[in-house]
Write a protein that holds these residues in place. Structure first.
Motif, PDB file in Angstrom:
ATOM      1  N   GLU A  72       0.831  -1.212   0.000  1.00 54.47           N
ATOM      2  CA  GLU A  72       0.000   0.000   0.000  1.00 54.47           C
ATOM      3  C   GLU A  72       0.864   1.260   0.000  1.00 54.47           C
ATOM      4  OE1 GLU A  72      -2.401  -0.491   3.430  1.00 54.47           O
ATOM      5  OE2 GLU A  72      -3.668  -2.064   2.541  1.00 54.47           O
ATOM      6  N   SER A  76       0.975   4.123  -2.972  1.00 54.34           N
ATOM      7  CA  SER A  76       0.753   5.536  -2.674  1.00 54.34           C
ATOM      8  C   SER A  76       1.918   6.390  -3.133  1.00 54.34           C
ATOM      9  CB  SER A  76       0.531   5.710  -1.166  1.00 54.34           C
ATOM     10  OG  SER A  76       0.397   7.077  -0.828  1.00 54.34           O
ATOM     11  N   GLU A  83      -2.830   0.474  -7.369  1.00 56.91           N
ATOM     12  CA  GLU A  83      -3.382  -0.172  -6.184  1.00 56.91           C
ATOM     13  C   GLU A  83      -2.368  -1.187  -5.634  1.00 56.91           C
ATOM     14  OE1 GLU A  83      -6.161   0.737  -4.851  1.00 56.91           O
ATOM     15  OE2 GLU A  83      -6.995   1.963  -6.484  1.00 56.91           O
ATOM     16  N   ALA A  84      -2.544  -1.560  -4.375  1.00 59.94           N
ATOM     17  CA  ALA A  84      -1.617  -2.495  -3.730  1.00 59.94           C
ATOM     18  C   ALA A  84      -1.503  -3.810  -4.487  1.00 59.94           C
ATOM     19  CB  ALA A  84      -2.054  -2.751  -2.289  1.00 59.94           C
TER      20      ALA A  84
END
Length: 361
Positions: A72, A76, A83-84
């Motif tokens: 995650e 970011s 997305e993760a």
């Protein structure tokens, strides 16, 4: 009786090889392996230690096999709507590349890259049983989209590795080349962006090309811009199906709880950690300008190092710098040496030492 390597039933394709290893010498100024020579800032180091202390209390248990929080954090940090589930990580980008070659390469398959490029590519390929194929660059180490596609079509490899910016030359790679190679390739295309943080701020990343290209992966590392070489953390972004393929070959619990904790804390402090990048770029550009003034031919670099030609005798110059406490890298390109951009003091020491040698041809 002590056995020799030749006494063991080693794989035939590994016989006669020597292990990879850049020189590690206790010199005052080590500018040979493209490390970030700045120390981790004290406030960040304290924060990392706090997280490691918490992780240590549960170190009797296996770590999160999916390293969910770290993924995650990488998603970011990279942005671009990632997305993760599109993130993978390993103990350095070399392990990430090894996972790719284990999943998509191996015996009977081929790995292609444009030489000269990162010296670990052929070694990882060979270590996983694949055959390395070296393509060619222009004399200035650039690659055009048309020529890149043509070479890939002729080689028809299972994996293509594109180093951007390229190591050991520092050469930028246009996204048009990545697009052309992807269209020409039937297999996996990996863009290795280990030095992307040192490129111009407006330079587009291959991350922008991931959507709709399930055979494309973009790898990064925390070793360079994050001054985290000793922590061994590399990662990539790709389609979730690509990530699932890597799960098939990874060892269970391959990222320790302490590694995950350290990397998560470093990412949380990314603004501070990346604050040193501008200074490194400043020293890189200073090296380039001074090398030109001294009569050398530095190549354009979007990385944290400079490859420079016009060295009359690279071995003699390397040794002369070594005697003055400066460690640089002879990457095997005739008439060239490579130097990492260090701190201002380290850069000054290198430039002063080089000027005193006067080895430009």
């Amino acid at each position: 009786m002590i056995a020799s390597l030749g006494d063991l039933p080693l794989r035939d394709d590994l016989r006669g090889l020597t292990p990879y290893g850049a020189p590690q010498a206790p010199l005052p100024v080590a500018l040979n392996v493209n490390e970030n020579t700045h120390a981790v800032p004290d406030e960040v180091a304290s924060d990392i230690l706090d997280d490691i202390a918490v992780a240590l209390r549960g170190v009797n248990r296996y770590p999160d096999r999916e390293f969910s929080t770290l993924r995650e954090g990488f998603a970011s940090y990279l942005g671009h709507g990632l997305e993760a589930e599109q993130i993978w990580a390993g103990n350095g980008s070399n392990e990430v590349l090894q996972h790719i070659m284990q999943a998509f390469g191996g015996p009977g398959r081929t790995v292609f890259g444009f030489g000269p490029t990162y010296s670990m590519y052929p070694l990882i390929a060979q270590g996983t049983g694949a055959r390395w194929i070296a393509g060619e660059r222009e004399p200035d180490y650039t690659i055009t989209a048309e020529e890149a596609a043509a070479q890939v079509e002729r080689a028809d490899p299972d994996i293509v590795l594109l180093c951007s910016p390229n190591n050991p030359t520092g050469t930028p790679l246009g996204l048009d080349v990545v697009e052309a190679v992807y269209e020409a390739a039937r297999g996996i295309v990996v863009v290795d962006e280990a030095y992307q943080e040192f490129a111009p701020r407006d330079a587009a990343s291959a991350l922008t090309l991931l959507d709709g290209r399930p055979r494309l992966a973009v790898s990064r590392t925390m070793s360079k811009a994050f001054a985290f070489a000793g922590a061994r953390v590399g990662y990539l972004a790709a389609d979730p199906a690509f990530i699932d393929a890597l799960r098939l070959v990874r060892l269970p619990y391959h990222l320790s709880a302490l590694t995950q904790a350290a990397a998560i804390a470093a990412l949380r402090n990314s603004d501070i950690m990346l604050g040193m990048v501008d200074e490194i770029i400043e020293q890189r550009d200073r090296i380039t300008a001074t090398l030109e003034a001294l009569g050398y031919q530095p190549h354009e670099s979007w990385s944290n190092f400079v490859l420079f030609g016009g060295v009359a005798d690279p071995h003699a110059t390397f040794e002369a710098l070594y005697e003055r406490g400066i460690l640089v890298r002879d990457v095997g390109i005739p008439g060239h040496l490579r130097v990492t951009a260090g701190t201002e003091a380290e850069t000054t020491a290198f430039l002063d030492a080089l000027a005193s040698i006067g080895s430009a041809s």
